[in-house]
Design an enzyme around this catalytic site. Structure first.
Site, PDB file in Angstrom:
ATOM      1  CB  SER A 155      -0.896   0.007   1.238  1.00  0.00           C
ATOM      2  OG  SER A 155      -0.102   0.043   2.406  1.00  0.00           O
ATOM      3  CB  CYS A 183       0.870  -5.471   1.527  1.00  0.00           C
ATOM      4  SG  CYS A 183      -0.550  -4.658   2.271  1.00  0.00           S
ATOM      5  CG  ASN A 184       1.196  -9.045   6.898  1.00  0.00           C
ATOM      6  OD1 ASN A 184       1.383 -10.174   7.320  1.00  0.00           O
ATOM      7  ND2 ASN A 184       2.173  -8.163   6.836  1.00  0.00           N
ATOM      8  CB  THR A 185      -3.650  -5.207   4.376  1.00  0.00           C
ATOM      9  OG1 THR A 185      -3.165  -4.879   5.685  1.00  0.00           O
ATOM     10  CG2 THR A 185      -5.075  -4.774   4.247  1.00  0.00           C
ATOM     11  CB  CYS A 226       1.171  -4.385   9.491  1.00  0.00           C
ATOM     12  SG  CYS A 226       1.218  -2.909   8.442  1.00  0.00           S
ATOM     13  CB  THR A 227       5.159  -5.058   5.321  1.00  0.00           C
ATOM     14  OG1 THR A 227       4.177  -4.283   4.602  1.00  0.00           O
ATOM     15  CG2 THR A 227       4.945  -6.545   5.035  1.00  0.00           C
ATOM     16  CG  HIS A 228       3.416   0.369   6.813  1.00  0.00           C
ATOM     17  ND1 HIS A 228       2.770  -0.371   5.857  1.00  0.00           N
ATOM     18  CD2 HIS A 228       3.528   1.633   6.298  1.00  0.00           C
ATOM     19  CE1 HIS A 228       2.487   0.408   4.818  1.00  0.00           C
ATOM     20  NE2 HIS A 228       2.934   1.627   5.059  1.00  0.00           N
TER      21      HIS A 228
END
Ligand code: DGL
Length: 258
Positions: free
Chosen positions: A13, A75-77, A186-188
């Site tokens: 994202s 991105c996990n989402t 979450c990759t952030h």
């Protein structure tokens, strides 16, 4: 799409997938990387699943049009919302997804208390429910949505008072829960690891899926005969649907997560 010299498409994202890109570069140093961040539509984790599925499919179309030979959903989402649909639509394309690294955390001790931090979307999808069912008898799981960390990373605001204040408030209800592990789902979030450690202390163990995803990418490329045969370092190309974010992407690529 079936050319070993083509780049690997990496998608998030926004900036978070750069934590995965760092591991991809380590594990696959001869591959060219084409990273697309959808900054104009970030954050993803608080939007409806159908919207994220559409945005992810569009991002995949873009990366394929640019010649990507594989797609890493960093991105996990996006993985929760769209990995299955993408695999169905492109059966010959290696599609690598991210999921919260619950397994190593659950198996790290006898019945540890594990906090899984992720976006609201990741935590409400069936994929996460299935994951927790697999490890429910191995650990105590606390699912903790942390959407406020995403805009902080998107603004490069690691190490700030705002980051610290948000994390303190987020974990305040769990102060006496004896947290052993935190899964950064979450990759952030790996970019916030130092801030998390400062609040949670140094005995808590952190887990994320970046290295596993990078290794899985190598396995799938190898299996498909798509590993780049060249022996010189690969190139990195950054794209963002919000071009004002490109300088921060370069900065995060150099950011030392640990
Ligand atoms: N980096 C993303 C993830 O791994 C999502 C962040 C967001 O846009 O909400 O889940």
């Amino acid at each position: 799409m079936n050319n070993p010299s083509s780049p690997i498409g990496v998608f998030d994202s926004g900036m978070g997938g750069i934590s995965v890109l760092q591991q991809l570069l380590r594990v696959l140093p001869h591959e060219d990387m084409l990273y697309f961040g959808d900054g104009a539509n970030a954050p993803y984790g608080t939007k409806p699943t159908a919207v994220i599925r559409d945005l992810t499919e569009r991002a995949a179309e873009h990366l394929l049009a640019r010649g990507a030979k594989a797609i890493v959903l960093a991105c996990n989402t996006a993985t929760s919302a769209a990995a299955a649909a993408l695999r169905e639509r492109y059966p010959d394309l290696p599609v690598i997804g991210l999921e919260p690294a619950l397994k190593p955390a659950a198996l790290s001790a006898a019945y540890p208390t594990v906090v899984v931090m992720a976006t609201p979307l990741t935590l409400k999808e069936e994929k996460f429910a299935a994951l927790t069912r697999r490890f429910a008898d191995k650990c105590r799981i606390i699912a903790l949505p942390a959407p406020g960390l995403v805009p902080l990373v998107e603004a490069g605001r690691m190490g700030t008072d705002d980051a610290r204040t948000y994390i303190e408030a987020l974990f305040a209800p769990y102060r006496d829960e004896g947290i052993d592990c935190v899964v950064l789902g979450c990759t952030h979030f790996p970019f916030m690891k130092r801030d998390l450690r400062a609040v949670l202390g140094h005995t808590v163990r952190f887990y994320d899926g970046a290295e596993g995803a990078a290794r899985q990418t190598r396995v799938l490329l190898d299996r498909a005969g798509l590993l780049n045969p060249k022996e010189i370092p690969g190139t990195i190309c950054f794209e963002n649907s919000d071009e004002t974010r490109l300088p921060l992407m370069e900065r995060l690529l150099q950011y030392e997560i640990d």
